[in-house]
Design a protein around this motif. Structure first.
Motif, PDB file in Angstrom:
ATOM      1  N   ALA A 270       0.805  -0.909  -0.005  1.00 36.89           N
ATOM      2  CA  ALA A 270      -0.039  -0.047  -0.099  1.00 36.89           C
ATOM      3  C   ALA A 270       0.694   1.347  -0.032  1.00 36.89           C
ATOM      4  N   THR A 271       1.966   1.203   0.721  1.00 28.90           N
ATOM      5  CA  THR A 271       2.805   2.551   0.834  1.00 28.90           C
ATOM      6  C   THR A 271       4.220   2.131   0.252  1.00 28.90           C
ATOM      7  N   GLY A 272       4.531   1.091   0.086  1.00 34.46           N
ATOM      8  CA  GLY A 272       6.020   0.594  -0.317  1.00 34.46           C
ATOM      9  C   GLY A 272       6.628   0.237   1.146  1.00 34.46           C
ATOM     10  N   TYR A 273       6.356   0.567   2.291  1.00 33.54           N
ATOM     11  CA  TYR A 273       6.986   0.360   3.413  1.00 33.54           C
ATOM     12  C   TYR A 273       5.995  -0.958   4.004  1.00 33.54           C
ATOM     13  N   ALA A 274       6.452  -2.052   4.425  1.00 33.90           N
ATOM     14  CA  ALA A 274       5.772  -3.196   4.778  1.00 33.90           C
ATOM     15  C   ALA A 274       6.475  -3.922   5.935  1.00 33.90           C
ATOM     16  N   LEU A 275       5.790  -4.578   6.926  1.00 36.78           N
ATOM     17  CA  LEU A 275       6.382  -5.192   8.204  1.00 36.78           C
ATOM     18  C   LEU A 275       6.294  -6.692   7.841  1.00 36.78           C
ATOM     19  N   ARG A 276       7.637  -7.215   8.550  1.00 39.62           N
ATOM     20  CA  ARG A 276       7.355  -8.600   8.760  1.00 39.62           C
ATOM     21  C   ARG A 276       7.131  -9.229  10.384  1.00 39.62           C
ATOM     22  N   LYS A 277       6.454  -8.078  10.963  1.00 40.97           N
ATOM     23  CA  LYS A 277       6.065  -8.546  12.328  1.00 40.97           C
ATOM     24  C   LYS A 277       4.644  -9.762  12.061  1.00 40.97           C
ATOM     25  N   GLY A 278       4.983 -10.605  12.770  1.00 42.02           N
ATOM     26  CA  GLY A 278       3.735 -11.776  12.663  1.00 42.02           C
ATOM     27  C   GLY A 278       4.447 -12.634  11.683  1.00 42.02           C
ATOM     28  N   GLY A 279       5.398 -12.425  10.819  1.00 44.79           N
ATOM     29  CA  GLY A 279       5.995 -13.408   9.648  1.00 44.79           C
ATOM     30  C   GLY A 279       6.783 -14.566  10.564  1.00 44.79           C
ATOM     31  N   SER A 280       6.869 -15.646   9.553  1.00 44.92           N
ATOM     32  CA  SER A 280       7.437 -16.768  10.059  1.00 44.92           C
ATOM     33  C   SER A 280       8.670 -16.949   9.041  1.00 44.92           C
ATOM     34  N   PHE A 281       9.831 -17.617   9.426  1.00 46.08           N
ATOM     35  CA  PHE A 281      10.775 -18.148   8.443  1.00 46.08           C
ATOM     36  C   PHE A 281      10.218 -19.450   8.048  1.00 46.08           C
ATOM     37  N   ASP A 282       9.405 -20.206   8.738  1.00 47.48           N
ATOM     38  CA  ASP A 282       9.119 -21.580   8.343  1.00 47.48           C
ATOM     39  C   ASP A 282       8.098 -21.442   7.058  1.00 47.48           C
ATOM     40  N   GLN A 283       8.876 -22.158   6.070  1.00 49.22           N
ATOM     41  CA  GLN A 283       8.001 -22.469   4.884  1.00 49.22           C
ATOM     42  C   GLN A 283       6.653 -23.129   4.897  1.00 49.22           C
ATOM     43  N   ALA A 284       6.390 -24.057   5.867  1.00 47.74           N
ATOM     44  CA  ALA A 284       5.550 -24.838   6.157  1.00 47.74           C
ATOM     45  C   ALA A 284       4.292 -23.930   6.663  1.00 47.74           C
ATOM     46  N   GLN A 285       4.525 -22.840   7.150  1.00 49.03           N
ATOM     47  CA  GLN A 285       3.389 -21.852   7.494  1.00 49.03           C
ATOM     48  C   GLN A 285       2.835 -21.203   6.367  1.00 49.03           C
ATOM     49  N   CYS A 286       3.569 -21.292   5.295  1.00 50.97           N
ATOM     50  CA  CYS A 286       3.098 -20.236   4.141  1.00 50.97           C
ATOM     51  C   CYS A 286       1.969 -21.105   3.204  1.00 50.97           C
ATOM     52  N   VAL A 287       1.354 -22.023   3.479  1.00 53.56           N
ATOM     53  CA  VAL A 287       0.265 -22.377   2.968  1.00 53.56           C
ATOM     54  C   VAL A 287      -1.135 -21.503   2.919  1.00 53.56           C
ATOM     55  N   ASN A 288      -1.269 -20.919   1.907  1.00 51.44           N
ATOM     56  CA  ASN A 288      -2.535 -20.097   1.716  1.00 51.44           C
ATOM     57  C   ASN A 288      -3.687 -20.271   2.795  1.00 51.44           C
ATOM     58  N   GLY A 289      -4.047 -19.654   3.574  1.00 43.92           N
ATOM     59  CA  GLY A 289      -5.044 -19.898   4.391  1.00 43.92           C
ATOM     60  C   GLY A 289      -4.967 -20.901   5.497  1.00 43.92           C
ATOM     61  N   GLU A 290      -3.805 -21.349   5.651  1.00 42.94           N
ATOM     62  CA  GLU A 290      -3.527 -22.470   6.701  1.00 42.94           C
ATOM     63  C   GLU A 290      -2.569 -22.181   7.555  1.00 42.94           C
ATOM     64  N   ASN A 291      -2.271 -21.049   7.948  1.00 39.47           N
ATOM     65  CA  ASN A 291      -1.198 -20.645   8.912  1.00 39.47           C
ATOM     66  C   ASN A 291      -1.562 -20.950  10.307  1.00 39.47           C
ATOM     67  N   TYR A 292      -0.666 -21.240  11.258  1.00 40.30           N
ATOM     68  CA  TYR A 292      -1.142 -21.742  12.576  1.00 40.30           C
ATOM     69  C   TYR A 292      -0.388 -21.170  13.666  1.00 40.30           C
TER      70      TYR A 292
END
Length: 673
Positions: A433-455
């Motif tokens: 939206a602004t060019g600046y974005a956060l990684r707060k709440g992000g995970s380095f684990d690819q297993a969490q990157c299933v769309n709509g299935e983060n836990y």
């Protein structure tokens, strides 16, 4: 009688929904034959009923969004891809009616809490509930807490609000009588009374995992409520937004005509709430153990993790000392969200503003504009992050950073390396939206990157807020910081890897500079003093993207200045070095198109600002001249239907419900001022 059902929520429906969440009823009467008199009579039923209200009342991550981390959108901290009508005077209008679940002036969950307490308390007193007495008391305490939290949400929206302690019959007279609005400070006192009951009844972390409401959470919420009301009364004193203030609409009703503050006057009431905020927050703050922050972003699987960063995206948050209450998710149970996937891209269209980024100090404790600060400027995001407060360095995304350190077969929505921010798409799922974005709440684990299935878990309360609440309440009440407040401030700055000499920061603060990009620099249209401002700055930075910013701005009365002077939401410095990011790979031509009368414009023009203005790309945008404010907007308007129904005559002036200040009593109209 359907129309007058403004306080009720059918108990049978509520019970069915709640019973479905209980897994321990194998030896009980089948659900289809359970009657109210046979329910809420034993410990597990009390727990199940409370469980059914957790997700309805408490904040948590929803799917297909940035979850709680996106709640601060439409403030000076975070911006969505589209503007918010409340910042365009005349666009936020009164509504005739809404669906019951969409109407913010609702009592659905209050009714559910009242039903529980109305049935359980007499049975508990008569010793008619089986199970552990400690557990029974705890679940009763949870219900007091949940009612308090639900009331706090309504009170923030509307101020004065009916206090309804019991379920009501579907009859006109008692419903109309119960619709009388209590003065806002009385509502705050009622909320605090419920929290006092919760504190007495509940244990500290009863399940050790901190996934059940607990005494510490109640203490923290109590301090939040007290600080909210104390500062609201202080900054809205002598306005229609406080009881007995000039033009207060409550005075027009006979039941509030002779209202007197319990402490005698508004100044004593302010002191009461600020004192309470200090006392309660201290109980939590003194016991707080802040999670370590190494100040580094992990860039390889072999590097040590940063506990502070990981705290916001852990699957199990029970081991983090700072977390007081959190919600677990489970892929197996279908309890999932999409926050991690959002953080792999542009946070589901919720960008960080230039104002938020500029508000962070340098690591040496100086504002970015101060002489000798060492600030490298904002030609690139790498420059912006260099030598800053570690909370910015850790959480602000930068092209080239690694987003995935733990690879997995699943997780097809992973973005292994952070790309340049895509500001040229209107797709909220992947756009920035602004060019600046956060990684707060992000995970380095690819297993969490299933769309709509983060836990990953969702934090509801954490102890650092208690330190901030005490600091602010102390200064607001006394005009100075006592030794305890000073110690809390140093602890927060030390954890953030910022020079702990906050006096150096205060001395270097120029309020006219801070006013450019921080609404919190103001109260009632006037700049606050540098000490108070830096207390607010600390809160802004520590609680960034944690759903408290709009609440703070309202209680500080921090939007008055926009009544006369527009504010422009801005992002990255697009018309500098970063414009070179956006070129056609084949031709080398710029992909940036500007010009308000150009229907293909995808960025704002350099003549407006060197910084990207997401709402000022096209001439047909009603936000093209910036954000403005109206006094009425500090509170929501009450839907006209409620006035009509309770008037009994069609003349809304005869309703016991009064409209909020400067809002009309007819539908589809904007604020009067």
């Amino acid at each position: 009688m359907k129309q007058i059902n403004i306080f009720k929520h059918v108990a049978g429906v509520a019970l069915l929904g709640l019973l479905c969440s209980c897994n321990d009823f194998l030896d009980e009467t089948p659900k289809s034959t359970i009657s109210p008199e046979n329910y809420l009579t034993e410990e597990s039923q009390l727990a199940s009923y409370a469980n059914g209200l957790y997700a309805d009342i408490l904040p948590s991550h929803g799917n297909w969004s940035y979850g709680t981390f996106g709640t601060d959108q439409h403030t000076d901290n975070q911006a969505y891809m589209n503007y918010d009508n409340k910042y365009i005077p005349g666009q936020w209008k009164t509504i005739q009616s809404q669906k019951a679940d969409d109407d913010p002036y609702r009592f659905k969950f209050i009714y559910s809490c009242n039903y529980f307490l109305e049935n359980v308390m007499p049975r508990y007193t008569a010793k008619q509930i089986s199970g552990s007495d400690a557990n029974i008391r705890h679940y009763i305490g949870e219900m007091y807490f949940l009612r308090a939290y639900e009331y706090f949400k309504r009170y923030q929206m509307f101020g004065d609000f009916p206090i309804v302690r019991n379920t009501l019959p579907d009859q006109m007279d008692p419903l109309v009588e119960a619709s009388k609005r209590s003065p806002r400070n009385e509502v705050a006192r009622f909320i605090i009374s419920d929290l006092d009951s919760a504190i007495v009844l509940m244990e500290s972390n009863p399940d050790k995992a901190k996934t059940r409401i607990n005494k510490e959470s109640a203490l923290l919420l109590k301090s939040r409520v007290a600080l909210f009301e104390g500062t609201w009364l202080k900054y809205f004193k002598n306005t229609a937004f406080v009881p007995n203030g000039p033009g207060w609409p409550g005075k027009e009703k006979d039941y509030n005509a002779n209202y007197q503050y319990p402490t005698g006057d508004i100044d004593s009431e302010i002191n009461y709430f600020l004192t309470l905020a200090m006392e309660t927050s201290q109980e939590v703050a003194d016991a707080a153990v802040l999670v370590e922050n190494t100040g580094l972003v992990q860039q390889a699987a072999t590097e040590p993790a940063n506990p502070y960063m990981d705290m916001f995206s852990a699957v199990d948050m029970s081991s983090y000392s700072e977390v007081l209450l959190w919600r677990p998710y489970s892929k197996g149970l279908g309890q999932v969200h999409c926050v991690v996937v959002g953080a792999q891209f542009g946070d589901y269209g919720v960008g960080v503003t230039r104002g938020m980024v500029d508000g962070f100090l340098m690591a040496n404790g100086l504002p970015i504009y101060a002489a000798g600060s060492g600030y490298l400027g904002d030609e690139t995001i790498a420059d912006v992050r260099k030598d800053r407060d570690s909370r910015l360095t850790i959480f602000l995304k930068e092209p080239g950073q690694k987003n995935i350190l733990i690879e997995a077969v699943e997780g097809d929505h992973a973005v292994p390396v952070e790309p340049i921010p895509n500001i040229l798409t209107g797709d909220a799922a992947k756009g920035y939206a602004t060019g600046y974005a956060l990684r707060k709440g992000g995970s380095f684990d690819q297993a969490q990157c299933v769309n709509g299935e983060n836990y990953t878990g969702s934090i509801t309360f954490r102890a650092s807020e208690a330190l901030l609440n005490y600091m602010e309440a102390c200064y607001e009440k006394n005009g100075n910081l006592d030794a305890k407040a000073q110690g809390y401030w140093r602890a927060l700055r030390e954890r953030a890897h910022v020079d702990t000499d906050y006096n150096k920061t205060i001395a270097a603060t120029v309020m006219s500079e801070e006013a450019k990009n921080d609404w919190g620099a103001y109260s009632a249209g006037q700049l606050v003093d540098p000490t108070l401002y830096n207390i607010r700055r600390e809160r802004r930075c520590e609680l960034m993207a944690e759903a408290l910013r709009y609440m703070d701005l309202c209680r500080w009365r921090s939007m008055d200045q926009m009544i006369a002077t527009p504010y422009h939401i801005e992002g990255i410095k697009i018309w500098g070095e970063m414009q070179n990011w956006y070129k056609d790979e084949t031709t080398g031509e710029s992909l940036l198109v500007y010009g308000m009368d150009n229907p293909k414009a995808n960025v704002s023009a350099p003549s407006l600002s060197k910084y990207y203005r997401p709402y000022e790309k096209l001439s047909n945008s009603i936000a093209k001249d910036g954000y403005r404010w109206a006094m009425a907007h500090y509170l929501k308007p009450i839907n006209i239907q409620h006035l009509d129904i309770t008037s009994g005559s069609g003349d809304v002036s005869s309703s016991p419900i009064y409209q909020n200040p400067y809002w009309p009593t007819a539908a589809n109209q904007g604020a009067l001022q």
